[in-house]
Each structure stands twice: as structure tokens, then as C-alpha cells.
Design a protein around this motif. Sequence first.
Motif: not given
Lengths: 316, 325
Positions: B42, B200-201, B204-205, B207-208, B210, B212
Motif C-alpha cells: 500500500v 488524497p489517498m 496520505y499514503s 506521507q505515511a 516514513v 510506518i
Amino acid sequence: MACLSVFIYASLPMAIMFLIGYLLDKHFSLDVRTYDIVTRYAVMPLFIFLSLYRYIPSHVTLIPAAFAGILCLSGLLGWLLQKILPEEGTIRDFISPFMLSDTELTGVVFLILVFSHVPYFTGMGTPKTFIIPFVSVSSLLLLTSMIIHSVLLAGRRTHSLTEMIRAFFSVPSLYTAVAAVILRSFNIPLEHSFLWPVLLHYDGVFVILTCIMTGIWLHKSYSPEFKWAPALLMLVRFVLMLGISYAVIHFSGIFSPAESQVLFIAASIPAIIALTDHGTSTGINPTAAFIQPSLIIYLLGCPLAAVLARVLFPVI
Amino acid sequence: MAFLQIISNNILPLLVFVTIGYMLDKKFNLDVKALNKLTFFVVLPSLIFYSVYSAKIDMTMITVFIVGCVEMFFLALGGTLYGKLRHFTPGKTEAFKNATMFSNTGNIGIALVALVFSNPPYLLNGETPYLIPAISAATMLLIQMNIFLNTLGLYQAGKGKLTPRDALYVIFHMPVVYVLVSVFTIKFLDIDMTHWFIWPMFQYSAQALVAIVMMALGMQMHHSRFHAADVDAWVAAAWRLFGGPLIVFCLLTLWNTWGPGFSPIVCQVIMIMACVPSPANSVLYAIEFQNYVDFATEIVVMSTVASVITMTLTIYLSQILFPVG
């Protein structure tokens, strides 16, 4: 058209993320406990901290109190319905479907997506700056529903008031919320510290992790069998919540239109994962029966609630 | 001061994420593979899609891409030779190569370049005239790193434990390859995705990633047997932090002497991007294929901590070796 916009920009992306989580679990049988712990002990507390640090709503205590009141009133109505209606099949508990809400998980994601697109966001500034106040209010509602769930669970397990109070204070996000309010109130800046880049990343982590986790839970607890009793129950809950929240907001008369809209939409959000989690922990209801109708209401009904919120509480 | 900002804005936050992951695993004993699957299927594909799609690719910088590839080749060669010298198993050699050929350009490299070229001595009357060409060159190296780390890196990690054919099979069952093909196709067709409902997903993904990845690294560190005195890990860290800049310095000198050459700014960017520490992804790949996980973790941690000093040195040296005007 407005409803279709909300469906396309909010419900559809979330549905896709749920599906991805569903497929990931189907192929890899993931450890949902890891996601749950990372979310509840790291991601949510930091997300709530960031949201409240950026913006403190003017009714920072009244908003959670109102939402708690709405959820408790709904729970009470659920209990009354349980007394009135004959026991249907294996559904023995009407309180948790009425009282719990997925605002404690993906509800905030839904709210973020609703307010960062048309018809709410119309191009003044960037979506990310526009939604800051809405996210802040949503975070308070997230915290409230988490605490309600935690207290209800403790009450069901132990029947002890002490344990319920202990459960209230055992939610990690409560402390980060308080810390954010204190830091912001005393104007203690974090923007130039090394913590700020850390916090900024948790927006994205929160959105992705909660949606994927929901998909994983859906796979683990899904049942293809559709039952009318739970479906009707969740529909009644949806309608009742709209009525209750409207009444609370209207008769209190203290909330701004933006706060009212967020409260109204959040109240419509059903419990899917919250209910699954509760059912797994208490063994009271067969939660699989609620998942389908709750999901349908979430993806199709909540956009209606979003549009209704704009009509009932217009921002002038 | 600018460099302290890099430590404060980029290095320390990474260490905070790692600490969060470590503490969570210490208390709850979590499953790192769960976060790994999320990363591979993802978050990483989203980041690659988003970063390549959003990047303004300057085709005049294609020679920068080639320099990056040549640097990678020599780093791999050094890793292979060291592995033979130390009689490594094939798996350990691949783990060594993964941690030295590739670097953390996405999190640290780009930010470092942006910060260096938007501060003195690169300010002229309050303007930053060197920033755009610097970011152009850095973006090309970032794309090059993304492509090779998530294909060749994955293959090498798998090759350590699987046959080459099986490793290729695994790679072609990962979405990264298809994402790369898709995003270049979409860019070529000039399709505007920024107004799509799913955009937008992606943001956000991306951005996530680092948070995670670094939390997963922290969890893995709690599981790993970390040997601070592991000579091979220190050599790998040194090869990553010193070997990279040394190789690119030689390449740039050759290119500037016998070829059309690069501008001093581009030369400095290439050197800076070459001094960035090992990528956390190399640990995740090691976990995925159970290929010398502890060793990979040691190298990433050692190189990240040591880079605080070595990056400063490299930035300073690049300004002396390739002075601007």
C-alpha cells in the motif's frame, strides 16, 4: 449532486481502502492486533495531539459533553427498545449498536474527506488548512467515542464503577489531548522543535492505518448472510441519531455552524469495527450480522447526513 | 545552523519514530511483518506513484541518472569483493550490497539538498537561484533510487534466500513494478490525476511511509541481536558513507575533464546525495525474505547515526571541490 460529490470524494476512497485491507488480510492473514496497538497507542494519541495543538475549538469541553450525551441518550433508547421488542434470534444487546460509533476509528477520516472537498471546500486556501478546525472538532469526538467504548466495555466485564472510572483514565489519547490544550493555551511553540516533523507525519498514518485496519477486521468478521433484524436496527439507529443530534444541537444553541455540522455528521456514523471489537471482547452479540447493514449505512447514509448538515446548519 | 536544522528536522524525527516502534514492541511484542505487508502493498507503491508523478522530470538531467547508476554499480562491486574477501554467504553479500548500493534519498537526501541550497552561501540578495537546478538534479537521483531500490533491491534480498527465478517471481508479484510502469505511462500521456477522488489517498499514503517504515525498524531493532562491535556492519556503513562520495567524486572528475561536464551545483548535489545513509527499506526487505535481518538492521542504524558527522563533512568538501562561481 452534493450527495453524489460526498459519496465520490469521501465514501468511495474509504471503500477502496477497506477493500485493500480486506484483500491484504485474505491473502496474508495479518495480525490485526499489531495494527490496533500501533493505532491506539501511537498514531491516535499523536494525531489528536496535533489536531488540538493546531486549533482548539471554542467549546472544547462542551463538544465532547454533547457528543457523549448524544451517544448515551442513543444507548438509553436502545435499552428501551430492547425492553419493548421481543428478543429476536440471538441479538441480546441493543445498547452497544446504538451507543457505539466508528467515530472512534474511521469516522474522522470520513469527516476529513467530506470537509476537504466540494461542496464544503470551495477553493479558499488549501484543503489542508481549511479543514484544521473541522479535524480538531472531529478529534474531540474521536476521543469521546473511544472513552465511551472503553467505559462501556469495563462496565460490561466487571460491573464495577471503579473499573469504569479506571477505564476512563486509561485511554492514552486523553493525555495527549490535555497536553495539546495546555501547550497551546500557554503558547508553548513546538513548530521549531524536532517533534514537529514527527507529528506532521501522523496525519497520513492515521488515515491509512485506520482504513486498512477496518478492511482487515471486515475480512476477519464478515458473514455473507444478510439478516433483516440487525439491518432494521441499524437503520433505526441512523434515523434516531440524526434526530437526537439535531435536537441537542438546536436546543443547546451554543455551537457554531461548523461545530454543529461535524457533530451532526459524526452522530450518524454507525459502529462497525467498534461493534466488532466490543462483540469479540464481550461475546454478547453475533457481530457479523451488523457488519453489512452498518457498512451500507456508513457508505451511503452518511453522505446524506453530510448534505443534510449543510442544509440544517448553514455556514454564513 | 542549516545543518543543525537537518539534524533537527530530518535525523532526529527518524530516531523518534524508531524509538516509538521499539517501545511499542517492548511492551506489546508486535508482529513486524504486519507492517511490512502494509508497506510493500500500500504505502510504498503510493509513495512511488506520488513522488514520480509529482516530480518535474528534467530530461536534460538524464546524465545525472546515469551517474547514479554507475555509482550504484561500483558500490555493488565493492560489496561483492568485500563479501568474497570475508567469505560471506551469498545471502550476507546481498544484504551488504543492499545496504550500501542504495540510500535514504527520499527522506534525508532531498531534504538535505533543499536545505543546503536555500541557505547561505547559496542566497543572492535574498533569492535562491541555485535551488531549482539543485532540486532537478536531486529529483532525478531520487527517481533512479526508487526504481532500483524497489526492483533490484528486492531481487537481491530475495536472491539471498531464493533462486534467481523465484526471486524474480516474487518481484513480479509485488505492485511496485506495475506502479512504476503505470506512473511513467500516465506522465507520458499527461493525464491530470490531482483532481481524481483517489488522489488524497495517494497523498496520505505517501506521507505515511516514513513513520510506518521507521516504526517497523524500531520494532525490528527490539527483536534483533544488535552487535555494536560488528566489524562487517561498520565496514558497510563506512562504504556507504565514504565510498559513495568518493566514487562520485572520481566519476564527476572524469566527466568534467573528458566529457561535457556538469555545473558546480549539479556536482555538489550528486556528492551530497551520495553521502546519505542506508535506507530502512533494506531492513524491511531483509525481514520479508528472512535474509540477515540483524545485519541489515545494524548497518542502517550505524550509518544513520554516523551520517550526522559524515554528511556535514561531505557538504563542506563538495563546496571546496566544486566551487560555485
